[in-house]
Structure formats: structure tokens, C-alpha cells
Design a protein around this motif. Sequence first.
Motif, PDB file in Angstrom:
ATOM      1  N   MET A  93       0.971  -1.149  -0.076  1.00  0.00           N
ATOM      2  CA  MET A  93      -0.360  -0.319   0.006  1.00  0.00           C
ATOM      3  C   MET A  93       0.725   1.356   0.219  1.00  0.00           C
ATOM      4  O   MET A  93       1.931   1.652   0.824  1.00  0.00           O
ATOM      5  N   LYS A 104      -3.228   8.741   3.709  1.00  0.00           N
ATOM      6  CA  LYS A 104      -2.939   7.286   2.453  1.00  0.00           C
ATOM      7  C   LYS A 104      -3.691   8.277   1.204  1.00  0.00           C
ATOM      8  O   LYS A 104      -3.593   7.231   0.375  1.00  0.00           O
ATOM      9  N   ASN A 144      -0.811 -10.110   6.648  1.00  0.00           N
ATOM     10  CA  ASN A 144       0.339  -9.181   6.638  1.00  0.00           C
ATOM     11  C   ASN A 144       1.924  -9.678   6.950  1.00  0.00           C
ATOM     12  O   ASN A 144       1.772 -10.511   7.306  1.00  0.00           O
ATOM     13  N   PRO A 181      -4.042   4.681  11.946  1.00  0.00           N
ATOM     14  CA  PRO A 181      -4.358   5.658  10.911  1.00  0.00           C
ATOM     15  C   PRO A 181      -5.011   7.013  12.165  1.00  0.00           C
ATOM     16  O   PRO A 181      -5.178   8.283  12.052  1.00  0.00           O
ATOM     17  N   THR A 223       0.809   2.209  12.753  1.00  0.00           N
ATOM     18  CA  THR A 223       0.244   2.033  11.532  1.00  0.00           C
ATOM     19  C   THR A 223      -1.665   2.143  12.179  1.00  0.00           C
ATOM     20  O   THR A 223      -2.229   2.016  11.200  1.00  0.00           O
ATOM     21  N   GLY A 261       2.271   2.745   6.674  1.00  0.00           N
ATOM     22  CA  GLY A 261       1.877   1.515   6.928  1.00  0.00           C
ATOM     23  C   GLY A 261       2.268   0.571   7.471  1.00  0.00           C
ATOM     24  O   GLY A 261       2.927   0.612   8.375  1.00  0.00           O
ATOM     25  N   ASN A 262       2.499  -0.483   6.516  1.00  0.00           N
ATOM     26  CA  ASN A 262       3.215  -1.844   7.237  1.00  0.00           C
ATOM     27  C   ASN A 262       4.552  -1.759   6.726  1.00  0.00           C
ATOM     28  O   ASN A 262       5.740  -1.934   7.649  1.00  0.00           O
ATOM     29  N   GLU A 298       2.462   4.754   0.812  1.00  0.00           N
ATOM     30  CA  GLU A 298       2.482   5.147   2.149  1.00  0.00           C
ATOM     31  C   GLU A 298       2.767   6.675   2.382  1.00  0.00           C
ATOM     32  O   GLU A 298       2.946   7.259   0.898  1.00  0.00           O
ATOM     33  N   SER A 323       6.956   1.053   8.734  1.00  0.00           N
ATOM     34  CA  SER A 323       6.451   0.753  10.592  1.00  0.00           C
ATOM     35  C   SER A 323       8.136   0.040  10.628  1.00  0.00           C
ATOM     36  O   SER A 323       8.770   0.182  11.411  1.00  0.00           O
ATOM     37  N   HIS A 377      -8.491   6.740  -3.432  1.00  0.00           N
ATOM     38  CA  HIS A 377      -7.412   5.878  -2.149  1.00  0.00           C
ATOM     39  C   HIS A 377      -6.916   4.643  -2.817  1.00  0.00           C
ATOM     40  O   HIS A 377      -7.756   3.813  -3.092  1.00  0.00           O
TER      41      HIS A 377
END
Length: 300
Positions: free
Chosen positions: A1, A57, A264, A168, A166, A175-176, A3, A179, A72
Amino acid sequence: MPEFPDIVVYIEALEKRIQEQTLEKLSLNSPFLLRTAVPPISIVAGKQVVELRRLGKRICIGLEDDFWLVLHLMIAGRLHWKDAQRKASKRDLAAFVFTNGTLTLTEAGTQRRASLHLVSGEAGLKALDPGGLEILADKTKSPAITFETFATTLQSRNHTLKRALTDPHLFSGIGNAYSDEILFEARMSPIKLTQKLSQDELRQLYEATKTSLRAWVHRLRAEAGDNFPEGVTAFRDGMAVHGRYKQPCPRCTTKIQRIRYASNETNYCPVCQTGGRLLADRALSRILKDDWPRTAEELG
């Protein structure tokens, strides 16, 4: 995603191309993309772009009469630019045809998670804002977050560092992927609890968060140059730990490890971040039980 660093560079590229340009036509190829019915999407045709803004994001395209197109990209959505007007192809979820070129949106895979909202005014934008605080200064929002505000926000709930960074509703745009990089920079375990951090550790994490995000913005900006950023991905060369499972740590050469959950995963160095201890992977540790290694040395 995509970021924070990716969205910043996307917006900078769009500012060079569509700021003050007229959106002549918007074509939608997916019934799942548009998430609003009022105002009608047809109203944007012929309106000029007056502002671009990031909202967490999300990418926000401000049009005349205070209308906003809010994109998005979710996990697999990507933007593409052509210096010519053209119709949407079968692979495009949407085509934004401007006076000087066409912006298209694609999404890999079969799941349609990317979204487009058309809203009116600041109230419409606020309804889509999860409320996370900005780590770095933002031209349309408040200045960079202070250490005191960062620490108070981080410790407002007793979550793991990975989850807190992470979230929001706490922090904007992380995000993943980033971070993982932040926690490696801070030399901290992703599962350490926020309310267990000392003042020194809070300061360390605060500085690491700013340093990591700023460094990646500069790096991605340099990589794109004057071109439109086409290589947006969560797995980049130069990342220290994210997406580098079993590859050597750039600090100590120990193999990078991971925790997998749902779709994830968290990547970390067991020496630099967890004192040599391996964090239990939910799936593998249940299968291996007593055979699950406990330390980095046991990996061989």
C-alpha cells in the motif's frame, strides 16, 4: 500500500502536471471504484484543478467550486500518467482526462479495494480523515508533531509499537512497510508495548520516525526526478528489513526474521531489535511447538 513517502511524491508529480489544468472528462470502468453518489460524478467535467492535498494515505484533487476527488489506492492501486489525452483501456479502473494529458488508475489482482470519493468542501474531506497526527510538516496542515504530542499520542493506548505506528487514528500515513523501517532505525521490537517505553525510548522512536520518513521522501523524490513515479511498491531496494526475510541485516548480518498474520507480515532483525530473541510466528510456532527456535543462534 502506498504510504506517506509514496503519496508525497505522487502529489508532487501531480502538481507539476495537473495543477491549474482542466479536467475535461472522467471515465470509470469499475462499478466498485466510486463510493459516493452525491454530488453526481458528472459535475467534475470542465472544472479546473486548484489544489492537491494528502489526507493520510489518500490523494485529494481539489477542483473549482470546492469539489474534491479523493483517491485511496489501498494495497494494489497505482497511478499512471501519459502526456496525451486518451480513453480508458480495459486495465484502467478510471481515466482522468486533462487538457494536457491523462491520469489513469489501475489495480493489480481481482479484489477491488481502491476507492474514489467525490465530496464538497472541508466538511466532506474531514468526514474521510481518520484523524492521525502528521509526523512531518505538511503545507496544508499543522507543523511537524512535537515530541510531547508524539509521546502522549503513542501512549494513549497500550498497543504494540507496530500497531500504534500503523493506526491511522494516531499517526498519519504510516503503514506496514515504513513502520518496519522505523522500528529498525529505532532498534526496537515491533511487539514492545507503548506504555512500557521510557522517556529515552520515546525520544529514540520519535527521532527514528522523523528520520525514516524524511529519508524515504528524499530518496523516492530523487528516484522519480522529473518523471512520473511508476515504480511505487511496498518492497524497495535499500529497505533495511521490510520484505527482506532471511536476507542479512545491514547492521549485523543476522538473517532478517518475520511475523506473519493474515495478509501482512512484520520484518525485524532479532539481534538489533529483540535482543537475540525470535518472535513467535503464529502459524509456524503452533505447528513446530517445542521445535520452534527461541534465539537467533538457533537458526544456525
